[in-house]
Design an enzyme around this catalytic site. Structure first.
Site, PDB file in Angstrom:
ATOM      1  CG  HIS A   1      -1.863   1.818  -2.245  1.00 55.14           C
ATOM      2  ND1 HIS A   1      -2.701   1.691  -3.331  1.00 55.14           N
ATOM      3  CD2 HIS A   1      -2.103   3.054  -1.726  1.00 55.14           C
ATOM      4  CE1 HIS A   1      -3.420   2.790  -3.461  1.00 55.14           C
ATOM      5  NE2 HIS A   1      -3.087   3.629  -2.493  1.00 55.14           N
TER       6      HIS A   1
ATOM      7  CG  HIS B   1      -5.077   4.501   1.367  1.00 53.65           C
ATOM      8  ND1 HIS B   1      -6.237   4.833   0.717  1.00 53.65           N
ATOM      9  CD2 HIS B   1      -4.065   4.819   0.499  1.00 53.65           C
ATOM     10  CE1 HIS B   1      -5.958   5.327  -0.475  1.00 53.65           C
ATOM     11  NE2 HIS B   1      -4.640   5.339  -0.627  1.00 53.65           N
ATOM     12  CD  GLU B   2      -0.323   5.060   1.461  1.00 47.11           C
ATOM     13  OE1 GLU B   2       0.313   4.441   0.584  1.00 47.11           O
ATOM     14  OE2 GLU B   2      -1.009   6.069   1.211  1.00 47.11           O
TER      15      GLU B   2
END
Length: 213
Positions: A24, A20-21
């Site tokens: 980003h 997820h990160e």
């Protein structure tokens, strides 16, 4: 405390938060901002993305957080559009990971069916424990996808919605200040008062059923 269950879902939590990160950071980097790269976030090393306090909250409270990826708006060509893309990259990565893991689950189920037919099925085998870990990981990634799209600050869904609204920065900041307390109240009510406000579990089961069945 069910430590066996914790050991089952830890790999999924670490995988989901890291992917997820990273996505980003990768999206921000591709859109022209090097902040995440300079901060060492353009990596799949979980240590760079996991927030210790947030991680402990996940284990003991059922909800938590990772280190937020930062970016410099001045480096983006189209701030509103690019902010929405950066915000969406995290949840979408979890959705893709959840789908891929569902195909692994299907392979496990086919393997177990073959074992049952041959009379060699062993519920204590390494394959069975791996199947449980992968099942948790799939549901966790779908959960991160659904949860982060909720349009309540500071979740990614709020950044996507704000990017599409023509509101002032001041109003956006006022909404953000009340968003986190509201979110915590909702999560506490769901986890400890057993009040279903956000039907995340229902949505997770629907996605699992869709891609496994």
């Amino acid at each position: 405390m069910d430590w066996q269950r914790i050991l089952y879902f830890l790999p999924g939590i670490i995988l989901g938060l890291t992917i997820h990160e990273f996505c980003h950071a990768f999206c921000a980097y591709k859109l022209g901002d090097t902040t995440s790269r300079d901060q060492g976030r353009l990596t799949l090393n979980p240590i760079k993305h996991i927030d210790l306090i947030g991680f402990l909250f996940i284990i003991f409270a059922g909800f938590g957080w990772a280190k937020p990826v930062q970016f410099n708006p001045e480096n983006l060509k189209n701030y509103r559009r690019d902010k929405a893309l950066i915000a969406a990259a995290g949840p979408l990565s979890n959705f893709v990971m959840g789908v891929l893991l569902c195909f692994v689950i299907r392979a496990f189920l086919a393997y177990f069916t073959n074992q049952l037919e041959n009379g060699t099925y062993n519920p204590n085998s390494i394959a069975y424990h791996l199947y449980i870990i992968v099942s948790y990981a799939a549901s966790i990634n779908f959960g991160l996808f659904i949860f982060n799209l909720i349009p309540i600050p500071p979740l990614d869904g709020s950044h996507i919605v704000f990017s599409g609204l023509n509101i002032s920065f001041e109003l956006e900041e006022k909404i953000r200040k009340i968003g986190l307390p509201v979110l915590f109240l909702i999560l506490i009510a769901q986890n400890y008062l057993k009040i279903t406000i956000l039907p995340i579990g229902i949505a997770i089961n629907a996605l699992m059923g869709l891609f496994i069945n």
